[in-house]
Scaffold this active site. Structure first.
Site, PDB file in Angstrom:
ATOM      1  N   LYS A   1       4.035   6.694 -17.013  1.00 40.68           N
ATOM      2  CA  LYS A   1       3.165   7.878 -16.905  1.00 40.68           C
ATOM      3  C   LYS A   1       3.407   8.913 -17.995  1.00 40.68           C
ATOM      4  O   LYS A   1       2.571   9.786 -18.208  1.00 40.68           O
ATOM      5  CB  LYS A   1       3.309   8.526 -15.521  1.00 40.68           C
ATOM      6  CG  LYS A   1       2.755   7.656 -14.424  1.00 40.68           C
ATOM      7  CD  LYS A   1       2.483   8.426 -13.152  1.00 40.68           C
ATOM      8  CE  LYS A   1       1.767   7.536 -12.141  1.00 40.68           C
ATOM      9  NZ  LYS A   1       1.687   8.120 -10.827  1.00 40.68           N
TER      10      LYS A   1
ATOM     11  N   LYS B   1      -5.552  -8.218  -8.583  1.00 39.08           N
ATOM     12  CA  LYS B   1      -5.495  -7.561  -7.287  1.00 39.08           C
ATOM     13  C   LYS B   1      -6.645  -6.567  -7.104  1.00 39.08           C
ATOM     14  O   LYS B   1      -7.030  -5.901  -8.058  1.00 39.08           O
ATOM     15  CB  LYS B   1      -4.154  -6.824  -7.220  1.00 39.08           C
ATOM     16  CG  LYS B   1      -3.679  -6.539  -5.840  1.00 39.08           C
ATOM     17  CD  LYS B   1      -2.301  -5.907  -5.892  1.00 39.08           C
ATOM     18  CE  LYS B   1      -2.274  -4.791  -4.865  1.00 39.08           C
ATOM     19  NZ  LYS B   1      -1.082  -3.994  -4.892  1.00 39.08           N
TER      20      LYS B   1
ATOM     21  N   LYS C   1      -8.159   0.223  -6.401  1.00 39.81           N
ATOM     22  CA  LYS C   1      -9.111   1.343  -6.350  1.00 39.81           C
ATOM     23  C   LYS C   1      -9.478   1.828  -7.742  1.00 39.81           C
ATOM     24  O   LYS C   1     -10.515   2.420  -7.944  1.00 39.81           O
ATOM     25  CB  LYS C   1      -8.522   2.492  -5.531  1.00 39.81           C
ATOM     26  CG  LYS C   1      -7.272   3.063  -6.177  1.00 39.81           C
ATOM     27  CD  LYS C   1      -6.760   4.293  -5.484  1.00 39.81           C
ATOM     28  CE  LYS C   1      -5.668   4.905  -6.348  1.00 39.81           C
ATOM     29  NZ  LYS C   1      -4.656   5.643  -5.651  1.00 39.81           N
TER      30      LYS C   1
END
Ligand code: TRP
Length: 326
Positions: free
Chosen positions: A111, A192, A195
């Site tokens: 991140k 997978k 979202k």
């Protein structure tokens, strides 16, 4: 009874993959463990997000979990920011955690990569998470595989504190779900269901309109054969649909293959869409009921009162051991 605890960030959408892969497991665990479930809103602000409506997201998330079968009588449900002892303890733990350890965290590296401005909170995130866990003496922490390293650092910090100041914390263990079925993207069944996927037609969200869900399933990628047979490698699309059908009906894979022997893919997909829509409609109905009622406020108030008492006792014990004046 062993204690289980997990935190959920109030940031995103919940998908059918989350439901089948994780939430259904938690619904099972609530009968086997003393369960604590909280909204990790303090963690949600480590990375600035525009238009993040924390208050609304928190209530929506709780409503959705309750709608999925999380029972407020069997779980202690609360909001992290309503319990200041997590952050109090976190400071003490930060002073028992090394810069080097935190620098090696995968999530932090990912991140902060290529960014000039990331927050100190993003760096100390794992320590707050350790505090969330060990302040309650949690034995087990169910998390996605991306959070495993954070539970490991919680173990290290707990052990280190115990060695230095005498037995204080239970050393927690991560529980990485292997029993929950991994649900794949409908359009690219080799990855997978996520979202954040670019093409949302491959992703079923629990709050999608039933008609949208139906369309997404009818358009799911399959293969050029015509046989409803489980074969993850050669028939990932059909296998994924079989997994979805199996998880929601409780049927065995073999049974499903027999049920659809000789059926074409269209017939099978329609059957899958029917069970998914029927399950999700029930969830949505309960979700709306929770959102429109005031049960959630009461659940969270009780959760905050109860967990503040627990957490305070632990924090006081820590203060005594360190020798803070009180
Ligand atoms: N970091 C976790 C996530 O992003 C959320 C979380 C915060 C958590 N505190 C926790 C999970 C304590 C388990 C235990 O998914």
């Amino acid at each position: 009874m062993k204690r289980m605890l997990t935190g959920l960030q109030p940031t995103g959408v919940i998908t059918l993959g989350n439901y089948i892969g994780a939430i259904k497991q938690m619904v099972k665990y609530q009968d086997e463990y003393e369960s604590f479930l909280f909204v990790a809103d303090l963690h949600a602000i480590t990375v600035p997000k525009e238009g993040l409506n924390l208050k609304k997201n928190t209530k929506d998330l709780i409503a959705l979990y309750l709608a999925c079968g999380i029972d407020p009588k069997k779980n202690t449900i609360f909001v992290q920011s309503q319990n200041e002892y997590h952050t109090n303890l976190s400071w003490v733990l930060e002073c028992n955690t090394y810069f080097g350890e935190l620098s090696r965290m995968h999530q932090f590296k990912e991140k902060s990569k290529g960014k000039e401005n990331f927050t100190a909170g993003l760096f100390t995130y794992p320590v707050l998470m350790a505090s969330d866990i060990i302040i309650y003496d949690a034995d087990y922490v169910p998390v996605g595989v991306d959070q495993k390293q954070h539970v490991e650092i919680a173990r290290d910090v707990a052990q280190r504190f115990n060695n230095k100041y005498g037995d204080t914390f239970v050393v927690p263990e991560p529980v990485i779900s292997t029993t929950g079925t991994k649900i794949m993207d409908l359009l690219d069944p080799t990855k997978k269901m996520s979202k954040s996927s670019e093409n949302q037609n491959g992703v079923i969200r629990l709050l999608d309109e039933p008609e949208v869900i139906r369309k997404k399933i009818m358009r799911a990628t399959t293969d050029s054969e015509m046989e409803v047979r489980y074969d993850e490698e050669n028939k990932p699309g059909i296998s994924n649909l079989i997994n979805i059908y199996a998880s929601l009906t409780g049927k065995e894979i073999k049974e499903i293959e027999e049920e659809f022997a000789g059926s074409n893919y269209g017939t099978f997909k329609k059957a899958v869409a029917d069970v998914v829509v029927s399950e999700i409609e029930k969830i949505q109905e309960r979700y709306n009921k929770y959102l429109n009622g005031n049960e959630i406020d009461e659940i969270l108030r009780n959760g905050a009162n109860k967990t503040r008492l627990y957490a305070k006792a632990k924090y006081e014990a820590v203060k005594n051991k360190i020798g803070f004046y009180n």
